[in-house]
Motif scaffolding. Sequence first.
Motif, PDB file in Angstrom:
ATOM      1  N   THR A  56     -60.819  -6.810 -90.335  1.00 25.09           N
ATOM      2  CA  THR A  56     -62.077  -7.077 -89.616  1.00 25.09           C
ATOM      3  C   THR A  56     -63.245  -6.408 -90.329  1.00 25.09           C
ATOM      4  O   THR A  56     -63.334  -5.170 -90.399  1.00 25.09           O
ATOM      5  CB  THR A  56     -62.004  -6.554 -88.175  1.00 25.09           C
ATOM      6  N   LYS A  57     -64.144  -7.220 -90.862  1.00 24.78           N
ATOM      7  CA  LYS A  57     -65.280  -6.688 -91.613  1.00 24.78           C
ATOM      8  C   LYS A  57     -66.365  -6.163 -90.684  1.00 24.78           C
ATOM      9  O   LYS A  57     -66.482  -6.588 -89.533  1.00 24.78           O
ATOM     10  CB  LYS A  57     -65.874  -7.780 -92.517  1.00 24.78           C
ATOM     11  N   LEU A  58     -67.160  -5.212 -91.192  1.00 21.96           N
ATOM     12  CA  LEU A  58     -68.325  -4.737 -90.441  1.00 21.96           C
ATOM     13  C   LEU A  58     -69.338  -5.859 -90.325  1.00 21.96           C
ATOM     14  O   LEU A  58     -69.532  -6.648 -91.250  1.00 21.96           O
ATOM     15  CB  LEU A  58     -68.963  -3.535 -91.144  1.00 21.96           C
ATOM     16  N   THR A  59     -70.001  -5.920 -89.192  1.00 22.31           N
ATOM     17  CA  THR A  59     -70.990  -6.988 -88.962  1.00 22.31           C
ATOM     18  C   THR A  59     -72.304  -6.709 -89.682  1.00 22.31           C
ATOM     19  O   THR A  59     -73.098  -7.616 -89.890  1.00 22.31           O
ATOM     20  CB  THR A  59     -71.247  -7.151 -87.461  1.00 22.31           C
ATOM     21  N   LYS A  60     -72.522  -5.445 -90.065  1.00 22.91           N
ATOM     22  CA  LYS A  60     -73.703  -5.088 -90.850  1.00 22.91           C
ATOM     23  C   LYS A  60     -73.448  -3.743 -91.508  1.00 22.91           C
ATOM     24  O   LYS A  60     -72.482  -3.045 -91.171  1.00 22.91           O
ATOM     25  CB  LYS A  60     -74.960  -5.027 -89.987  1.00 22.91           C
ATOM     26  N   LYS A  61     -74.287  -3.357 -92.449  1.00 23.16           N
ATOM     27  CA  LYS A  61     -74.097  -2.097 -93.146  1.00 23.16           C
ATOM     28  C   LYS A  61     -74.429  -0.929 -92.217  1.00 23.16           C
ATOM     29  O   LYS A  61     -75.420  -0.971 -91.478  1.00 23.16           O
ATOM     30  CB  LYS A  61     -74.975  -2.036 -94.392  1.00 23.16           C
ATOM     31  N   PRO A  62     -73.627   0.134 -92.256  1.00 30.30           N
ATOM     32  CA  PRO A  62     -73.914   1.319 -91.442  1.00 30.30           C
ATOM     33  C   PRO A  62     -75.213   1.986 -91.874  1.00 30.30           C
ATOM     34  O   PRO A  62     -75.596   1.902 -93.047  1.00 30.30           O
ATOM     35  CB  PRO A  62     -72.719   2.232 -91.714  1.00 30.30           C
ATOM     36  N   PRO A  63     -75.897   2.668 -90.971  1.00 28.24           N
ATOM     37  CA  PRO A  63     -77.138   3.356 -91.342  1.00 28.24           C
ATOM     38  C   PRO A  63     -76.856   4.513 -92.290  1.00 28.24           C
ATOM     39  O   PRO A  63     -75.819   5.176 -92.188  1.00 28.24           O
ATOM     40  CB  PRO A  63     -77.674   3.867 -89.995  1.00 28.24           C
ATOM     41  N   ARG A  64     -77.769   4.767 -93.204  1.00 25.68           N
ATOM     42  CA  ARG A  64     -77.592   5.887 -94.130  1.00 25.68           C
ATOM     43  C   ARG A  64     -77.911   7.206 -93.433  1.00 25.68           C
ATOM     44  O   ARG A  64     -78.569   7.246 -92.404  1.00 25.68           O
ATOM     45  CB  ARG A  64     -78.507   5.716 -95.347  1.00 25.68           C
ATOM     46  N   GLY A  65     -77.438   8.297 -94.051  1.00 29.36           N
ATOM     47  CA  GLY A  65     -77.835   9.623 -93.593  1.00 29.36           C
ATOM     48  C   GLY A  65     -77.038  10.210 -92.451  1.00 29.36           C
ATOM     49  O   GLY A  65     -77.386  11.296 -91.955  1.00 29.36           O
ATOM     50  N   GLN A  66     -75.967   9.552 -92.004  1.00 32.41           N
ATOM     51  CA  GLN A  66     -75.138  10.135 -90.953  1.00 32.41           C
ATOM     52  C   GLN A  66     -74.458  11.399 -91.493  1.00 32.41           C
ATOM     53  O   GLN A  66     -74.166  11.505 -92.682  1.00 32.41           O
ATOM     54  CB  GLN A  66     -74.086   9.136 -90.491  1.00 32.41           C
ATOM     55  N   PHE A  67     -74.195  12.355 -90.599  1.00 32.87           N
ATOM     56  CA  PHE A  67     -73.654  13.648 -91.014  1.00 32.87           C
ATOM     57  C   PHE A  67     -72.264  13.835 -90.408  1.00 32.87           C
ATOM     58  O   PHE A  67     -72.085  13.779 -89.190  1.00 32.87           O
ATOM     59  CB  PHE A  67     -74.598  14.763 -90.561  1.00 32.87           C
ATOM     60  N   VAL A  68     -71.282  14.073 -91.288  1.00 30.90           N
ATOM     61  CA  VAL A  68     -69.892  14.238 -90.871  1.00 30.90           C
ATOM     62  C   VAL A  68     -69.431  15.661 -91.181  1.00 30.90           C
ATOM     63  O   VAL A  68     -69.628  16.157 -92.286  1.00 30.90           O
ATOM     64  CB  VAL A  68     -68.966  13.252 -91.628  1.00 30.90           C
ATOM     65  N   VAL A  69     -68.803  16.310 -90.199  1.00 30.08           N
ATOM     66  CA  VAL A  69     -68.188  17.620 -90.398  1.00 30.08           C
ATOM     67  C   VAL A  69     -66.699  17.493 -90.127  1.00 30.08           C
ATOM     68  O   VAL A  69     -66.284  16.889 -89.136  1.00 30.08           O
ATOM     69  CB  VAL A  69     -68.794  18.688 -89.462  1.00 30.08           C
ATOM     70  N   ALA A  70     -65.863  18.042 -91.019  1.00 27.37           N
ATOM     71  CA  ALA A  70     -64.413  17.979 -90.863  1.00 27.37           C
ATOM     72  C   ALA A  70     -63.836  19.381 -90.738  1.00 27.37           C
ATOM     73  O   ALA A  70     -64.228  20.289 -91.479  1.00 27.37           O
ATOM     74  CB  ALA A  70     -63.773  17.263 -92.050  1.00 27.37           C
ATOM     75  N   LEU A  71     -62.889  19.556 -89.807  1.00 24.10           N
ATOM     76  CA  LEU A  71     -62.175  20.821 -89.659  1.00 24.10           C
ATOM     77  C   LEU A  71     -60.885  20.767 -90.469  1.00 24.10           C
ATOM     78  O   LEU A  71     -60.165  19.774 -90.427  1.00 24.10           O
ATOM     79  CB  LEU A  71     -61.843  21.094 -88.198  1.00 24.10           C
ATOM     80  N   SER A  72     -60.578  21.843 -91.192  1.00 27.67           N
ATOM     81  CA  SER A  72     -59.401  21.878 -92.061  1.00 27.67           C
ATOM     82  C   SER A  72     -58.624  23.170 -91.866  1.00 27.67           C
ATOM     83  O   SER A  72     -59.211  24.228 -91.616  1.00 27.67           O
ATOM     84  CB  SER A  72     -59.825  21.756 -93.523  1.00 27.67           C
ATOM     85  N   ASN A  73     -57.281  23.091 -91.998  1.00 31.14           N
ATOM     86  CA  ASN A  73     -56.484  24.327 -91.961  1.00 31.14           C
ATOM     87  C   ASN A  73     -56.354  24.951 -93.346  1.00 31.14           C
ATOM     88  O   ASN A  73     -55.796  26.036 -93.486  1.00 31.14           O
ATOM     89  CB  ASN A  73     -55.106  24.078 -91.343  1.00 31.14           C
ATOM     90  N   GLY A  74     -56.843  24.256 -94.366  1.00 29.31           N
ATOM     91  CA  GLY A  74     -56.825  24.803 -95.719  1.00 29.31           C
ATOM     92  C   GLY A  74     -55.578  24.485 -96.514  1.00 29.31           C
ATOM     93  O   GLY A  74     -55.487  24.835 -97.684  1.00 29.31           O
ATOM     94  N   GLY A  75     -54.605  23.803 -95.897  1.00 34.81           N
ATOM     95  CA  GLY A  75     -53.386  23.450 -96.598  1.00 34.81           C
ATOM     96  C   GLY A  75     -53.612  22.340 -97.603  1.00 34.81           C
ATOM     97  O   GLY A  75     -54.643  21.657 -97.578  1.00 34.81           O
ATOM     98  N   ASP A  76     -52.643  22.146 -98.497  1.00 34.33           N
ATOM     99  CA  ASP A  76     -52.791  21.137 -99.541  1.00 34.33           C
ATOM    100  C   ASP A  76     -53.018  19.747 -98.968  1.00 34.33           C
ATOM    101  O   ASP A  76     -53.832  18.975 -99.491  1.00 34.33           O
ATOM    102  CB  ASP A  76     -51.543  21.130-100.436  1.00 34.33           C
ATOM    103  N   GLU A  77     -52.278  19.395 -97.899  1.00 35.99           N
ATOM    104  CA  GLU A  77     -52.433  18.072 -97.316  1.00 35.99           C
ATOM    105  C   GLU A  77     -53.845  17.880 -96.760  1.00 35.99           C
ATOM    106  O   GLU A  77     -54.472  16.840 -96.950  1.00 35.99           O
ATOM    107  CB  GLU A  77     -51.403  17.846 -96.199  1.00 35.99           C
ATOM    108  N   ASN A  78     -54.354  18.909 -96.071  1.00 32.42           N
ATOM    109  CA  ASN A  78     -55.694  18.820 -95.519  1.00 32.42           C
ATOM    110  C   ASN A  78     -56.751  18.682 -96.611  1.00 32.42           C
ATOM    111  O   ASN A  78     -57.765  17.986 -96.451  1.00 32.42           O
ATOM    112  CB  ASN A  78     -56.007  20.045 -94.667  1.00 32.42           C
TER     113      ASN A  78
END
Length: 367
Positions: A56-78
């Motif tokens: 299923t394709k996006l109906t339009k391009k996402p807006p630029r400039g969104q901010f993503v923060v990810a939590l990590s345990n620091g392991g190799d997989e993460n």
Amino acid sequence: MRKLTTAVAFIGAASLLVSGLAPAAFAANPQDKGVDLATAIVAKYNKTPTSIGITTKLTKKPPRGQFVVALSNGGDENKVLDESIADAAKVLKWKYRELVGAVSPETQRSLFSQALSLKPDYIHISGIEPSTLSDLLPKAKKEGVVVICSACMSKPTSALEDTHIAGPKTIDLWGQMIAAYTVAATKGNVKAQGITVPLYPILRRFDVSFAKNLKRLCPTKCTYEENDQQLTDIFAGKVPQAAVNIVASNPGTNWIVSDLGGWVTGVSAALKNPAIAIGGLTAGKANVQGLKDGSESAWTGYSLPIVGWSVVDSMARHSIGMPYLKNELPTQILTKQNAKSLVLTKEGDYLGVRDYQKQFKNIWGVK
């Protein structure tokens, strides 16, 4: 150490249904038929996937400039997962930041609070259940922050809007795949010890699925016991000695089944016993190499790069008002037999679908 007994009832027949094999077949067949069925399951998931599973394709391009923060345990997989989220965010011209150190409920809550203070649009968590974050999810919702979780066993709630990526069905399937391989490889004579970490419900779910499927495929001659480990001990490199002690206390052990591949680095060398097979949930690059050199036996194919891009796909859909998807991840069972044909990243991690980035960009309408 503890045996899985009543806990296996939580999964029931679900892990068998995902494979398209009727649970009733187990009850009606003797031991040798279980080995035949296990062999068929391994053959089914031996093939290399070619699609990311999203059409299923996006109906339009996402807006630029969104901010993503990810939590990590620091392991190799993460690390592999978070690097992939960063790469996908960059394609959409989004900002990204990783917060490392989520190794306990307390640090998970602390880092989530820190993430909120950064005023992001989205927060990604992995394997952290709503009960741990409790009051913090309503706070995030009030602040307009959307939380996406991969490897979560709970349904969406409050700010936690999407939990479908590597959800319960996928985990149940992985438990079935590894149980089937152990039965097929030993002709129905499994004496397994688990390297387990109950901190994460996703890992607990894998343990239960493995035990349930092992019992169904091999009801009389196969055994499995859990050996719970602390995450701090794992990161301190104490698992190899723990494995030596476990095997010494359990003569006849022929399988070590780990909740994550990266956690048993060094175990094969410490055991110095090629008769003891090693495998389990999610192969890291060291495990893939172990398959190639024959020191390890079977792991589930969990493509962390595809997971990372799937996380951003969910965020992109939210950003333009599209519904979240419910697709399952592409996967396969990684074994000594197919090790040389596996599709890997240039760093040696499991990838699975070679042109996954091209497929995501096509769906997003970007170059």
